[in-house]
Scaffold this active site. Sequence first.
Site, mmCIF file in Angstrom:
data_model
loop_
_atom_site.group_PDB
_atom_site.id
_atom_site.type_symbol
_atom_site.label_atom_id
_atom_site.label_comp_id
_atom_site.label_asym_id
_atom_site.label_seq_id
_atom_site.Cartn_x
_atom_site.Cartn_y
_atom_site.Cartn_z
ATOM 1 N N ASP A 58 17.982 -44.120 6.620
ATOM 2 C CA ASP A 58 18.112 -44.053 5.164
ATOM 3 C C ASP A 58 19.185 -43.048 4.733
ATOM 4 O OD1 ASP A 58 15.940 -45.727 5.150
ATOM 5 O OD2 ASP A 58 14.713 -44.495 3.822
ATOM 6 N N HIS A 202 17.041 -40.629 9.169
ATOM 7 C CA HIS A 202 18.005 -40.477 8.073
ATOM 8 C C HIS A 202 19.403 -40.158 8.614
ATOM 9 C CE1 HIS A 202 14.125 -39.879 6.130
ATOM 10 N NE2 HIS A 202 14.693 -40.225 5.001
HETATM 11 ZN ZN ZN Z 1 16.134 -41.792 0.811
#
Ligand code: ZN
Length: 241
Positions: A58, A202
Amino acid sequence: MAALAVPGAWPWALGAVALNHAMLTTAGMMPRSPWLGPNLSCLPETSAQCRQVALTFDDGPDPTLTPQVLALLERHGARASFFLIGERARRHPDLVRALLAAGHTAENHTDTHPLHFAALGMAAQRRQIERAQAAIEAVGGQPRYFRPPAGLRSPLLYPVLARLGLRHASWSRRGADGLLSDPARILRRLQGTQAGDVLLLHDGTWRPRGGRPPLLTVLPRLLAQLREQALEAVPLPDPEV
Ligand SMILES: [Zn+2]
């Protein structure tokens, strides 16, 4: 309406409304819950039987981290889904093209990543998703999934997704690598990974304390661990019709 005609029933009716609201809010704060609408939190049975695990990243693309993540994935023969922020995709179109060319998929993670996304009205949610979709499509991507910031959502999300032909995706296991700085702790959270899991990491900027992003230590070890378990890292599959 019947409750309006019977004053004594009002507290019950109001109580029911409050309870309903509380349940919807609670469900929206549980990213993996299926109660508000369809939510892909683990892979379909056929993928699990093939010993597949979905890797998802992400908050990118990021000019520092994303190229290093792409190089690590290539070295290990792994593929993944990247949930991109629209404004970052506009700023770094070459990174989006590079990840698509490498066989990864680009998915939708809002246009500006507002942390209060779940509190937005339907039109504002739709704008966030549409703009990100347009940014990613402009460089050749075709997002099939949407993931809200921090996984938080309201029931208003589902009609918007239905209209845009997108599915909601969460995860079954997350490294919390946006919060933790110790690679060993992040890896421990991912240790029980098994076939069918959807892993959340992430590749957005690592800000908390500067220095080397923990993902760069975590990812090679995770990919080696998956190989030892004979698990294949893949992007999210096409949604089942
Ligand atoms: Zn996010």
